[in-house]
Structure formats: structure tokens, C-alpha cells
Design a protein around this motif. Structure first.
Motif, PDB file in Angstrom:
ATOM      1  N   PRO A  70       0.836  -1.372   0.085  1.00 45.52           N
ATOM      2  CA  PRO A  70      -0.184   0.006  -0.178  1.00 45.52           C
ATOM      3  C   PRO A  70       0.896   1.451  -0.066  1.00 45.52           C
ATOM      4  N   PHE A  71       2.014   1.054   0.345  1.00 49.12           N
ATOM      5  CA  PHE A  71       3.011   2.106   0.107  1.00 49.12           C
ATOM      6  C   PHE A  71       3.848   2.275  -1.044  1.00 49.12           C
ATOM      7  N   PHE A  72       4.349   1.399  -1.381  1.00 49.20           N
ATOM      8  CA  PHE A  72       5.168   1.238  -2.886  1.00 49.20           C
ATOM      9  C   PHE A  72       4.283   0.334  -3.826  1.00 49.20           C
ATOM     10  N   PRO A  73       3.697   1.032  -4.580  1.00 49.54           N
ATOM     11  CA  PRO A  73       2.851   0.226  -5.404  1.00 49.54           C
ATOM     12  C   PRO A  73       3.631  -0.757  -6.331  1.00 49.54           C
ATOM     13  N   ASP A  74       4.631  -0.442  -6.553  1.00 52.68           N
ATOM     14  CA  ASP A  74       5.860  -1.480  -7.259  1.00 52.68           C
ATOM     15  C   ASP A  74       6.411  -2.458  -6.702  1.00 52.68           C
ATOM     16  N   GLY A 109       0.078 -14.709   3.505  1.00 51.06           N
ATOM     17  CA  GLY A 109       0.885 -13.384   3.662  1.00 51.06           C
ATOM     18  C   GLY A 109       0.140 -12.061   3.401  1.00 51.06           C
ATOM     19  N   ALA A 110       0.397 -11.086   4.147  1.00 53.43           N
ATOM     20  CA  ALA A 110      -0.271  -9.872   4.044  1.00 53.43           C
ATOM     21  C   ALA A 110       0.862  -8.697   4.369  1.00 53.43           C
ATOM     22  N   LEU A 111       0.658  -7.555   3.657  1.00 57.61           N
ATOM     23  CA  LEU A 111       1.385  -6.440   4.039  1.00 57.61           C
ATOM     24  C   LEU A 111       0.732  -5.725   5.024  1.00 57.61           C
ATOM     25  N   SER A 112       1.380  -4.866   5.828  1.00 60.71           N
ATOM     26  CA  SER A 112       1.042  -4.075   6.812  1.00 60.71           C
ATOM     27  C   SER A 112       0.319  -3.082   6.129  1.00 60.71           C
ATOM     28  N   PRO A 113      -0.764  -2.571   6.569  1.00 60.14           N
ATOM     29  CA  PRO A 113      -1.413  -1.446   6.053  1.00 60.14           C
ATOM     30  C   PRO A 113      -1.005  -0.136   6.673  1.00 60.14           C
ATOM     31  N   GLY A 117       7.471  -1.484   6.323  1.00 52.14           N
ATOM     32  CA  GLY A 117       8.289  -2.455   6.469  1.00 52.14           C
ATOM     33  C   GLY A 117       7.866  -3.672   7.045  1.00 52.14           C
ATOM     34  N   VAL A 118       6.702  -3.747   7.485  1.00 51.24           N
ATOM     35  CA  VAL A 118       6.232  -4.825   8.113  1.00 51.24           C
ATOM     36  C   VAL A 118       5.368  -5.639   7.229  1.00 51.24           C
ATOM     37  N   PHE A 119       5.435  -7.128   7.485  1.00 47.22           N
ATOM     38  CA  PHE A 119       4.442  -8.077   6.768  1.00 47.22           C
ATOM     39  C   PHE A 119       4.271  -9.180   7.275  1.00 47.22           C
ATOM     40  N   TRP A 131       7.277  -9.902  10.288  1.00 46.93           N
ATOM     41  CA  TRP A 131       8.247  -9.463   9.717  1.00 46.93           C
ATOM     42  C   TRP A 131       8.600  -7.845  10.028  1.00 46.93           C
ATOM     43  N   ASP A 132       9.555  -7.534  10.251  1.00 43.72           N
ATOM     44  CA  ASP A 132       9.772  -6.104  10.483  1.00 43.72           C
ATOM     45  C   ASP A 132      11.185  -5.671   9.790  1.00 43.72           C
ATOM     46  N   LEU A 133      11.111  -5.175   8.491  1.00 46.13           N
ATOM     47  CA  LEU A 133      12.274  -5.193   7.787  1.00 46.13           C
ATOM     48  C   LEU A 133      13.262  -3.971   8.291  1.00 46.13           C
ATOM     49  N   MET A 134      12.555  -3.094   8.779  1.00 50.20           N
ATOM     50  CA  MET A 134      13.208  -1.867   9.143  1.00 50.20           C
ATOM     51  C   MET A 134      14.009  -2.039  10.623  1.00 50.20           C
TER      52      MET A 134
END
Length: 140
Positions: A70-74, A109-113, A117-119, A131-134
Motif C-alpha cells: 500500500p506504500f510502494f505500488p511497485d 501472507g499480508a503487508l501491513s496497512p 516495512g512490516v508483513f 517480519w519488520d524489515l526496518m
């Protein structure tokens, strides 16, 4: 014979700015990027379906999740079989991140809204890895 013909109603408009790019996952774990804009065959003049732009053997089993950030469409998260991947649209070599194989199959799996960096990765045994990639990228 095509059972349905797509037509624009009188007064309707063509959405010139609409994206025809999309991605999909298969039951065999393949991940595909496609531009659905039809092209005309120069000899026959007929519209033809485009070939996939990029095709990857991404997962060792059925893909259970394909989700855009939702933050980086690509940026796209895919989950299938025993691993997950994070992709960047337009990058043709491989995924940005490929996880190692899990001890149990991954079921979603889901990306945080709310946090870029969280999924979340769901596992067959009922556990959910956050997961928190930051914070760190090698463990949930």
C-alpha cells in the motif's frame, strides 16, 4: 465465436490512464508479470494477446498470496510452498528478497496497512510470523 463482446456504451469513455499491468501466481509456484494491452498482428490485423513480460519459478508449491504494497505500488509480496519473496516491478533478474524454506508450508501472507516495512506470514501449523524489515531482515 466469442460468447461475449466487450463494447463501450455510447457516451462511455476509454480510460487512457488505466494500467494494464498486472501480476499473478500459479498453482505450480510460478510468478508472472503481464501487460494486458493487446497488440495488432501486422499481417492479419487481428488483436493478439501479449506474452508475459517476466516469468519466474518463484515458489516450490501453490502460491497462496500475491499482494502489492500500500506504500510502494511497485513492491509485491508473494507466498507459496515453503517460502516467500518480495519483488519490485520492473526488476527482471530476481526477487529483492527470497526467504529460506520454512519447516512447514506457508498458507498466506499480508503487508501491513500501517507500517511500510512490516508483513505477516501465515503457516500451516497455525503460527503467524511478523517480519519488520526496518528492524532486521534475517528473522521474524
Amino acid at each position: 465465436v466469442m460468447p461475449h463482446k466487450l463494447e463501450i456504451s455510447p457516451g462511455g469513455t476509454v480510460m487512457e490512464e488505466a494500467s494494464t499491468l498486472f501480476c499473478l501466481g500459479s498453482e505450480e509456484g510460478e510468478f508472472v508479470f503481464v501487460n494486458w494491452t493487446p497488440t495488432r498482428d501486422p499481417e492479419s490485423g487481428k488483436a493478439t494477446a501479449p506474452k508475459p513480460e517476466h516469468f519466474f519459478f518463484a515458489h516450490s508449491g501453490t502460491m497462496t498470496a500475491v499482494e502489492r504494497s500500500p506504500f510502494f505500488p511497485d513492491v509485491i509480496l508473494t507466498v507459496g510452498g515453503w517460502n516467500f519473496s518480495i519483488w519490485k516491478e520492473g526488476l527482471t533478474s530476481d526477487a529483492l528478497i527470497n526467504s529460506g524454506n520454512s519447516q512447514v508450508t506457508l498458507t498466506g501472507g499480508a503487508l501491513s496497512p500501517t507500517r511500510p516495512g512490516v508483513f505477516f506470514i501465515a503457516k500451516h501449523n497455525g503460527n503467524i510470523d511478523v517480519w519488520d524489515l526496518m528492524d532486521r531482515s534475517h528473522v521474524p
